[in-house]
Enzyme design. Structure first.
Site, PDB file in Angstrom:
ATOM      1  NE  ARG A 178       8.861   3.226 -35.801  1.00 43.57           N
ATOM      2  CZ  ARG A 178       8.089   4.180 -36.343  1.00 43.57           C
ATOM      3  NH1 ARG A 178       7.893   5.314 -35.673  1.00 43.57           N
ATOM      4  NH2 ARG A 178       7.533   4.006 -37.522  1.00 43.57           N
ATOM      5  CG  HIS A 211       8.039  -3.125 -33.685  1.00 45.92           C
ATOM      6  ND1 HIS A 211       8.452  -1.812 -33.602  1.00 45.92           N
ATOM      7  CD2 HIS A 211       7.285  -3.205 -34.809  1.00 45.92           C
ATOM      8  CE1 HIS A 211       7.990  -1.137 -34.635  1.00 45.92           C
ATOM      9  NE2 HIS A 211       7.265  -1.945 -35.384  1.00 45.92           N
ATOM     10  CE1 TYR A 242      -0.748  -3.766 -36.335  1.00 48.47           C
ATOM     11  CE2 TYR A 242      -0.360  -1.867 -37.746  1.00 48.47           C
ATOM     12  CZ  TYR A 242       0.098  -2.784 -36.823  1.00 48.47           C
ATOM     13  OH  TYR A 242       1.399  -2.726 -36.397  1.00 48.47           O
TER      14      TYR A 242
END
Length: 330
Positions: free
Chosen positions: A174, A256, A291
């Site tokens: 992050r 992000h 994903y």
């Protein structure tokens, strides 16, 4: 003393036995009703448990705001209907996700105090389902877009933005994790993101290549920042670079998008889902599953396992003849 009349002595005796059994079963001196207000329970939750959480203070502010909005009722008299009525009005001003988070926070107050033996009543939010939400759009950058972004960052004045972005793309970190990186976290060709600085509170280690390790060492030598930090604040600079690049990103996915890009390219190049979970620091594999559809094997299975072959004549590659328009049916 209970008094009742019966037609027969046998009925009277049965009732007498039942009344005596009830007297034995129940306490003669029951505890006083719990008259504590909802805000009192929220504060107690914070004092006994919330102080150990990273966002404990923030949660308490949200909980106390909810108590004020609800009229701070007596907790034992607070019902599911009271909450759902407030939520129905609340959803006009906030997103469904925000409403669901508030619901989870308040439910956790009752659950935790029950576990600690500080509250014996039922949890009024147990059976309330969260509002169903659509999975947010998840964007990632392709190779051309990455080059465009790199050019836009390079034209900016902040000398920390480029390498911070590179760390995000190389590790899936992050932005806050990469921006706060210190020399204690970089050992050889590995970066360790410690639990105190991660969202989940758990540490994770991600390998990096020699080129990035050398770039970090050179950057640190050039910019001797305090506390062993590699980067100064550069989030605003990254936002300006995105504007200059004219990339269209979904709302709320500014920096992000780099984390999504790392994960997406990792899967598209044949990465393992469980490995990705560890690299991203996801506590639940369900968070990583978003994903999965990018994996090459997944895409090939869509080709191999789809039923379209049934539309071919005996598998010989000839299309089945369609019915004339006038005789076709739904």
């Amino acid at each position: 003393r209970p008094r009742r009349k019966f037609d027969t002595k046998a009925e009277a005796l049965r009732f007498e036995a039942w009344a005596n059994a009830q007297g034995i079963k129940h306490e003669w001196n029951p505890a006083a009703a719990d008259r504590r207000r909802l805000s009192t329970l929220c504060q107690l939750w914070h004092d006994l448990h919330g102080t150990s959480l990273k966002d404990g203070e923030g949660r308490l502010r949200i909980l106390l705001a909810m108590c004020e909005r609800l009229g701070d009722p007596v907790a034992s008299a607070f019902t599911a209907k009271d909450f759902t009525n407030d939520r129905a009005a609340r959803i006009k001003d906030v997103t469904a996700s925000t409403a669901n988070h508030e619901q989870a926070y308040l439910r956790a107050v009752f659950n935790e105090l029950r576990r600690l033996g500080e509250y014996t009543g039922p949890n009024p939010l147990t059976d309330i389902r969260p509002i169903k939400t659509d999975q947010p759009e998840m964007s990632y950058l392709d190779e051309k877009q990455l080059r465009t972004l790199a050019t836009a960052i390079s034209t900016g004045r902040n000398r920390h933005t480029f390498l911070t972005s590179r760390v995000c793309l190389a590790t899936g970190a992050r932005w806050s994790e990469a921006e706060s990186l210190t020399t204690r976290q970089v050992r050889g060709h590995k970066i360790t993101f410690h639990g105190t600085g991660t969202k989940s509170g758990k540490s994770r280690t991600v390998p990096i290549d020699k080129a990035l390790a050398d770039a970090l060492a050179a950057h640190r030598k050039e910019y001797d920042l305090p506390d062993g930090r590699y980067f100064a604040s550069c989030y605003a600079s990254f936002g300006k670079a995105v504007q200059r690049s004219k990339l269209k990103l979904p709302a709320g996915q500014l920096s992000h998008v780099l984390r999504h890009t790392f994960a997406s390219h990792f899967m598209m190049r044949g990465g393992n889902l469980l490995t990705l979970q560890k690299l991203l620091g996801h506590a639940d594999i369900k968070m990583t599953m978003k994903y999965a559809h990018l994996a090459p094997s997944y895409l090939q299975d869509a080709v191999k396992l789809n039923p379209s072959g049934h539309f071919l004549d005996n598998g010989k590659g000839k299309a089945v003849k369609t019915l004339p328009a006038e005789s076709s049916t739904d």
